[in-house]
Write an enzyme that holds these catalytic residues in place. Structure first.
Site, mmCIF file in Angstrom:
data_model
loop_
_atom_site.group_PDB
_atom_site.id
_atom_site.type_symbol
_atom_site.label_atom_id
_atom_site.label_comp_id
_atom_site.label_asym_id
_atom_site.label_seq_id
_atom_site.Cartn_x
_atom_site.Cartn_y
_atom_site.Cartn_z
ATOM 1 N N SER A 6 0.899 -1.198 0.004
ATOM 2 C CA SER A 6 -0.052 -0.066 0.003
ATOM 3 C C SER A 6 0.911 1.300 0.015
ATOM 4 O O SER A 6 1.727 1.329 0.547
ATOM 5 C CB SER A 6 -0.976 -0.084 1.253
ATOM 6 O OG SER A 6 -1.522 1.321 1.453
ATOM 7 N N TYR A 58 -3.008 -0.368 9.598
ATOM 8 C CA TYR A 58 -2.840 -0.802 8.378
ATOM 9 C C TYR A 58 -1.582 -0.585 7.851
ATOM 10 O O TYR A 58 -1.014 -1.116 6.965
ATOM 11 C CB TYR A 58 -4.112 -0.064 7.388
ATOM 12 C CG TYR A 58 -4.132 -0.743 6.114
ATOM 13 C CD1 TYR A 58 -4.505 -2.057 5.553
ATOM 14 C CD2 TYR A 58 -3.661 0.096 5.061
ATOM 15 C CE1 TYR A 58 -4.683 -2.262 4.491
ATOM 16 C CE2 TYR A 58 -3.803 -0.131 3.858
ATOM 17 C CZ TYR A 58 -4.126 -1.501 3.283
ATOM 18 O OH TYR A 58 -4.272 -1.983 2.210
#
Length: 245
Positions: free
Chosen positions: A140, A153
């Site tokens: 990500s 995350y």
């Protein structure tokens, strides 16, 4: 001489970016083992669509953090298709909360899937992928953006990057490439859930191209890394985010 069909395993392949990767690899001629955790209906629908288009795919349920279930997933791929050439780690979950409010049970849940799950799948891939193959972890852009509420995350995806770079060094002599693809904000149910139009617009504006990514943007890069054209790219984190920074 007939070229043997290449075989890919894609975790988290029933929805979002993972589903698009499954469909792209199948369209490119791979036999695809689509792994899912709970979305059986969506997984079977994806397999049916691939079959209708003349492709070859099967759906296999497994919790990516369970080493025994993952071993069975890889067993199924080998028993069904004779070997494994490409593994794409796309399974992942996200929880949003400021650090001061984050429930530690949620932190553990995110890291169980995103970190342990990636490690477990990569471990099996390192044991079983054939020479000339590729391991591709979906990371990500969030670790470098420092977005509020994304701590769990982002931390998990930073760990994915570290695992990727180390595994690339460990497998290089076996002619297996290992890379991570790091999407930016992408128009999937996982990303859009809980966001109003203003929040989505702010995220889209982080890219100079002023739009959200589409799952196909990431799937195209994964397909390239899996192909012979991507063989000299190894030990990299490729940002697929339209220039967001």
């Amino acid at each position: 001489m007939t070229v043997p069909q290449r075989v890919a395993i894609v975790t988290g392949g029933s929805q979002g970016i993972g589903r698009q990767i499954v469909k792209r690899l199948a369209a490119d001629g791979y036999a695809v083992v689509l792994n899912y955790a709970t979305s059986k209906v969506e997984a079977e629908q994806t397999v049916a669509e691939i079959a209708a288009a003349g492709g070859d795919a099967v759906a296999v349920q497994a919790d990516v953090a369970d080493e025994f279930a993952v071993a069975r997933l890889f067993d199924t791929a080998e028993q069904t298709y004779g070997g494994i050439d490409v593994v794409v780690n796309s399974a992942g979950i996200v929880v949003h909360a400021p650090i001061v409010e984050l429930d530690l049970a949620d932190l553990d849940r995110v890291h169980r899937t995103n970190v342990r799950g990636t490690f477990v799948v990569d471990q099996q891939a390192a044991r079983r992928v054939r020479p000339g193959g590729a391991i591709i972890n979906i990371s990500s852009t969030t670790p470098k953006l420092s977005l509020p509420t994304y701590s769990a995350y982002a931390a998990s995806k930073a760990a994915v990057d570290a695992i990727t770079l180390i595994l690339a060094r460990e497998l290089g002599e076996r002619d297996i490439t290992v890379n991570a693809v790091a999407p930016g904000a992408t128009a999937t149910a996982l990303f859009l859930d809980g966001k109003d139009e203003q929040a989505v617009a702010r995220m889209a504006a982080m890219s100079p191209m002023n739009r959200l990514g589409e799952p196909a943007d990431t799937a195209d890069v994964v397909a390239f890394l899996a192909s012979p054209a991507g063989r000299w790219i190894n030990g990299q984190v490729l940002y697929v985010n339209g220039g967001a920074a």
